[in-house]
Motif scaffolding. Sequence first.
Motif: not given
Length: 189
Positions: A78-80, A102-108, A147-158, A182-187
Motif C-alpha cells: 500500500t506504499a505509494a 503481489w497486489l499493489i494498491q496504494p490508497p487514492s 532473459t529479456t527485461t520487460p518494458p515499463t508497465l502502467t496500470a490505469s485502474s489504480g 500517481t494519485n492526482t488526475v490531470i485535467l
Amino acid sequence: FAFDTEAGNDTVTIYDGTTTSDPILATYSGNTIPANVTSSGGSMLVTFNTNASTTAGGWRASYTTQPIPFCVGQTTLTAASGTFDDGSGNGPFYIENSNCSWLIQPPSAVSIDLSFNYFRTQQNFDFVNVYDGVNNSGTLLGTYSGTTTPPTLTASSGSMFLEFTSNPFVEDNGWEVSYTSTNTVILSG
C-alpha cells in the motif's frame, strides 16, 4: 536402493508428518523396490515393524529435501512506491515451485508504473504475469519469461496485480521490480 522384507509380516510404513497419527503415505512389504514418496510438508516419519519370525535381506532408503519457497501466497503493498523481488532477496536463485502474487494498491492511486530492475527466469517455464486490476481477472498487461527485461508497465485502474510461478526443475537469477503511483488526475482543457 534395496528392499526385501517378509511379505505380509514385516512392513515399512511412511507417514505424512511426525507421528503415527498423521496420514499414511504408503506401506510396503515384500521384495519389490517401492516408488518414490513425497510428503505434503516438511516432515515424514518412517517406521519398520517386524514379527521377528523370518528374516530377509532388509531395506535401505534415501531422502532429499526441498526448501520452502521464499514467497508464499499474496502480499498487498500500500506504499505509494516501492521495490520487491521474486522472494529470494536478491539471492543467486529463486526457489522452484514458487507460486506467489503481489497486489499493489496504494490508497487514492489513479495509476501505477512498474519497471523491472533485472529479469532472468527459465524461458517458457517460469513466468511473471502482470495485470491492471486487483487480481488475475484484470486486464493482462504482459506475460514474461526468459532473459529479456520487460518494458515499463502502467496500470490505469489504480491497482496492479503481479503473479510469479516457477516449475520444480531449473531456477535462474530471478527478478526485481520498482513501482511508483500517481494519485492526482490531470485535467486538460
